[in-house]
Design a protein around this motif. Sequence first.
Motif, PDB file in Angstrom:
ATOM      1  N   GLY A 127       0.821  -1.213   0.000  1.00  0.00           N
ATOM      2  CA  GLY A 127       0.000   0.000   0.000  1.00  0.00           C
ATOM      3  C   GLY A 127       0.851   1.258   0.000  1.00  0.00           C
ATOM      4  N   ASP A 128       1.950   1.243   0.779  1.00  0.00           N
ATOM      5  CA  ASP A 128       2.855   2.398   0.820  1.00  0.00           C
ATOM      6  C   ASP A 128       3.542   2.591  -0.527  1.00  0.00           C
ATOM      7  N   ILE A 129       3.972   1.490  -1.129  1.00  0.00           N
ATOM      8  CA  ILE A 129       4.590   1.576  -2.457  1.00  0.00           C
ATOM      9  C   ILE A 129       3.570   2.090  -3.461  1.00  0.00           C
ATOM     10  N   GLY A 130       2.358   1.540  -3.379  1.00  0.00           N
ATOM     11  CA  GLY A 130       1.294   1.960  -4.293  1.00  0.00           C
ATOM     12  C   GLY A 130       0.993   3.443  -4.216  1.00  0.00           C
ATOM     13  N   SER A 131       1.037   4.008  -3.011  1.00  0.00           N
ATOM     14  CA  SER A 131       0.753   5.438  -2.880  1.00  0.00           C
ATOM     15  C   SER A 131       1.825   6.289  -3.544  1.00  0.00           C
ATOM     16  N   VAL A 132       3.038   5.780  -3.616  1.00  0.00           N
ATOM     17  CA  VAL A 132       4.124   6.511  -4.279  1.00  0.00           C
ATOM     18  C   VAL A 132       4.037   6.371  -5.794  1.00  0.00           C
ATOM     19  N   VAL A 133       3.719   5.166  -6.275  1.00  0.00           N
ATOM     20  CA  VAL A 133       3.741   4.916  -7.721  1.00  0.00           C
ATOM     21  C   VAL A 133       2.374   5.068  -8.387  1.00  0.00           C
ATOM     22  N   GLY A 134       1.324   5.258  -7.592  1.00  0.00           N
ATOM     23  CA  GLY A 134      -0.002   5.481  -8.158  1.00  0.00           C
ATOM     24  C   GLY A 134      -0.773   4.215  -8.482  1.00  0.00           C
ATOM     25  N   LEU A 135      -0.580   3.155  -7.698  1.00  0.00           N
ATOM     26  CA  LEU A 135      -1.306   1.899  -7.894  1.00  0.00           C
ATOM     27  C   LEU A 135      -1.905   1.440  -6.570  1.00  0.00           C
ATOM     28  N   SER A 136      -2.849   0.531  -6.655  1.00  0.00           N
ATOM     29  CA  SER A 136      -3.395  -0.080  -5.448  1.00  0.00           C
ATOM     30  C   SER A 136      -2.393  -1.083  -4.892  1.00  0.00           C
ATOM     31  N   ALA A 137      -2.589  -1.441  -3.627  1.00  0.00           N
ATOM     32  CA  ALA A 137      -1.710  -2.428  -3.007  1.00  0.00           C
ATOM     33  C   ALA A 137      -1.761  -3.751  -3.756  1.00  0.00           C
ATOM     34  N   SER A 138      -2.955  -4.171  -4.178  1.00  0.00           N
ATOM     35  CA  SER A 138      -3.071  -5.450  -4.892  1.00  0.00           C
ATOM     36  C   SER A 138      -2.387  -5.395  -6.255  1.00  0.00           C
ATOM     37  N   ALA A 139      -2.440  -4.253  -6.920  1.00  0.00           N
ATOM     38  CA  ALA A 139      -1.760  -4.116  -8.217  1.00  0.00           C
ATOM     39  C   ALA A 139      -0.247  -4.173  -8.032  1.00  0.00           C
ATOM     40  N   VAL A 140       0.250  -3.548  -6.964  1.00  0.00           N
ATOM     41  CA  VAL A 140       1.685  -3.611  -6.668  1.00  0.00           C
ATOM     42  C   VAL A 140       2.088  -5.050  -6.382  1.00  0.00           C
ATOM     43  N   LYS A 141       1.292  -5.757  -5.560  1.00  0.00           N
ATOM     44  CA  LYS A 141       1.598  -7.151  -5.239  1.00  0.00           C
ATOM     45  C   LYS A 141       1.650  -8.008  -6.494  1.00  0.00           C
ATOM     46  N   ARG A 142       0.692  -7.836  -7.393  1.00  0.00           N
ATOM     47  CA  ARG A 142       0.690  -8.617  -8.646  1.00  0.00           C
ATOM     48  C   ARG A 142       1.959  -8.345  -9.450  1.00  0.00           C
ATOM     49  N   ARG A 143       2.332  -7.086  -9.530  1.00  0.00           N
ATOM     50  CA  ARG A 143       3.543  -6.737 -10.279  1.00  0.00           C
ATOM     51  C   ARG A 143       4.796  -7.308  -9.621  1.00  0.00           C
ATOM     52  N   VAL A 144       4.890  -7.211  -8.292  1.00  0.00           N
ATOM     53  CA  VAL A 144       6.046  -7.763  -7.589  1.00  0.00           C
ATOM     54  C   VAL A 144       6.096  -9.274  -7.785  1.00  0.00           C
ATOM     55  N   ASP A 145       4.952  -9.943  -7.653  1.00  0.00           N
ATOM     56  CA  ASP A 145       4.909 -11.396  -7.867  1.00  0.00           C
ATOM     57  C   ASP A 145       5.389 -11.752  -9.270  1.00  0.00           C
ATOM     58  N   ARG A 146       4.964 -10.972 -10.267  1.00  0.00           N
ATOM     59  CA  ARG A 146       5.380 -11.216 -11.656  1.00  0.00           C
ATOM     60  C   ARG A 146       6.876 -10.971 -11.823  1.00  0.00           C
ATOM     61  N   LEU A 147       7.398  -9.920 -11.193  1.00  0.00           N
ATOM     62  CA  LEU A 147       8.834  -9.620 -11.281  1.00  0.00           C
ATOM     63  C   LEU A 147       9.672 -10.711 -10.610  1.00  0.00           C
ATOM     64  N   VAL A 148       9.155 -11.285  -9.527  1.00  0.00           N
ATOM     65  CA  VAL A 148       9.846 -12.391  -8.864  1.00  0.00           C
ATOM     66  C   VAL A 148       9.788 -13.644  -9.738  1.00  0.00           C
TER      67      VAL A 148
END
Length: 143
Positions: free
Chosen positions: A21-42
């Motif tokens: 959620g904190d990352i999302g607030s900086v980059v302009g995404l929801s927490a779940s969208a950030v999680k999906r992207r991080v999971d994909r990057l991993v």
Amino acid sequence: MDILDRRIIDQLRHNARAAYGDIGSVVGLSASAVKRRVDRLVASGVIRGFTVTVDPSVEGLLTEAYVEIFCRGTVAPEELRRLLESVADVVDAGTVSGSADAVVHMRSSNIGALEDSLEEIRKATNVDHTRTSIVMSRLIYRE
């Protein structure tokens, strides 16, 4: 990887424990969208892992040095890797261009321990000599 992925990675580099959620607030995404992207990057191997960095002085590693290694003849990088992996004070090493064959970053508890580790490297049959520079003060440090 797009610009959002890069911004997420920048945030994780700064603090790998940051909440999505904190990352999302900086980059302009929801927490779940950030999680999906991080999971994909991993999953794709872009992010290789998450780690903790400990202050070396807390572990008693107060002496830091960079060591150039000069070998006899031609030495395969894998052979140098085997030698250096056995020396506990080696924290980073790479083959280099120029007159040295490799440069090694070492951290030791004191000068005596550094000298012992250097002797371990120098006694290898394919090592001709070393040149050591002891770090007096760290000016910039980036992971």
